[in-house]
Design an enzyme around this catalytic site. Structure first.
Site, PDB file in Angstrom:
ATOM      1  N   ASP A 217       0.766  -1.076   0.098  1.00  0.00           N
ATOM      2  CA  ASP A 217      -0.067   0.022  -0.146  1.00  0.00           C
ATOM      3  C   ASP A 217       0.804   1.447   0.045  1.00  0.00           C
ATOM      4  OD1 ASP A 217      -2.328   1.432   0.300  1.00  0.00           O
ATOM      5  OD2 ASP A 217      -2.072   1.858   2.343  1.00  0.00           O
TER       6      ASP A 217
ATOM      7  N   ASP B 286      -0.019   4.930   0.811  1.00  0.00           N
ATOM      8  CA  ASP B 286      -0.408   5.946   2.019  1.00  0.00           C
ATOM      9  C   ASP B 286      -0.211   5.723   2.957  1.00  0.00           C
ATOM     10  OD1 ASP B 286      -1.055   7.846  -0.216  1.00  0.00           O
ATOM     11  OD2 ASP B 286      -3.036   7.407  -0.276  1.00  0.00           O
TER      12      ASP B 286
END
Length: 302
Positions: A21, A23
């Site tokens: 991922d 963020d």
């Protein structure tokens, strides 16, 4: 086989790919997103006589979800239902997609004004994995993955990016469904069982667990260790620097690049002070499945 390995940090030394991922895992853009969501909803809620928006709302209803899904979930939590609208709606439109577009404009302004620097521990973990020949990809719900990676100086590390723009264009279900992570694995030429999902959001952890990935590594940037474990994380750390050593010092493979192995060994000898998170096990150096080659690069819109 991956299924015979313990579901702890030792798997990091044996699985073939890391699906990150973005963020909150590689970059603190979660903070930029949080500010943007706060500006959006506090203004909108105040104008409509609703309870103020809080950080708890972000983690419960917004974090890790595709933008329009986050808007829809947050409004539902306040008992509000708006017309869906279209992707082309003005940021001033009183629709789900209008509000989502308004949030994106605020986020872009925040990123342009303040930039973003990656987490040092994440860069150390990422670069060590690459030096060892581990395949890497970004799998993000954000439609801003490419500009964020560029701003953080990380764009050159990734040939495969599956973000919100790719998901929308190709009709791929977003997190907490596992589909975007499965697409990332597919583009790397690997099965889910050969890949590690690295996530900081409960929705992303749920996606990793639902997709039967080889390991789900949670990074606690504020969601909470217990919440990540309940959602399906196998291991939770506060920072990825804690598990750099778990990647091993070298990997035996018929396709091993000697230069990469030497670089990895150099990185190993210079890395000090690495600790493991409670609940993880010691991680001896092991071998992995042979690396494969990706030929696809996903483009995302800002």
């Amino acid at each position: 086989m991956a299924s015979s390995l313990p579901r702890d940090a030792s798997r990091l030394g044996q699985l073939g790919a890391l699906l990150f991922d973005l963020d909150g895992v590689l970059t603190p853009t979660a903070e930029v997103h949080m500010r943007a969501w706060s500006r959006l909803f506090n203004d909108w809620f105040s104008a409509h006589g609703l309870d103020p928006y809080t950080d708890a709302d972000y983690f419960e209803h917004v974090d890790g979800r595709p933008r329009y899904d986050g808007v829809r979930a947050m409004l539902a939590a306040r008992g509000v239902e708006l017309p869906e609208g279209t992707d082309d709606d003005s940021p001033d439109a009183e629709t789900v997609r209008g509000l989502g577009n308004r949030k994106n404009a605020v986020f872009a302004a925040e990123l342009d004004e303040n930039g973003v620097a990656p987490y040092p521990g994440s860069v150390e973990f990422l670069d060590r994995a690459i030096a060892l020949g581990v395949r890497v990809a970004v799998v993000s719900s954000s439609r801003n993955a490419v500009p964020v990676l560029v701003a953080a100086g990380l764009r050159d590390r990734f040939d495969v990016i599956v973000d919100g723009a790719v998901a929308a264009a190709e009709g791929i279900a977003g997190k907490p469904a596992p589909d975007t992570y499965l697409e990332g694995a597919r583009r790397l030429g690997l099965e889910a069982a050969d890949c590690v999902v690295v996530e900081d959001a409960t929705s992303g952890v749920e996606a990793g667990r639902a997709g039967s990935f080889g390991l789900v590594l949670g990074v606690d940037r504020g969601t909470g260790r217990d919440a990540l474990l309940r959602s399906g994380a196998d291991v939770v750390v506060d920072d990825l620097q804690e598990v750099v050593a778990a990647l091993g010092s070298a990997r035996a493979s018929s396709t091993t690049d000697p230069a990469r192995t030497a670089a990895a060994d150099t990185a190993a000898s210079s890395s000090t002070g690495t600790t493991s998170t409670p609940g993880t096990t010691s991680t001896p150096d092991t071998t992995s499945t042979p690396d494969t080659t990706s030929t696809e690069t996903a483009e995302a819109q800002p």
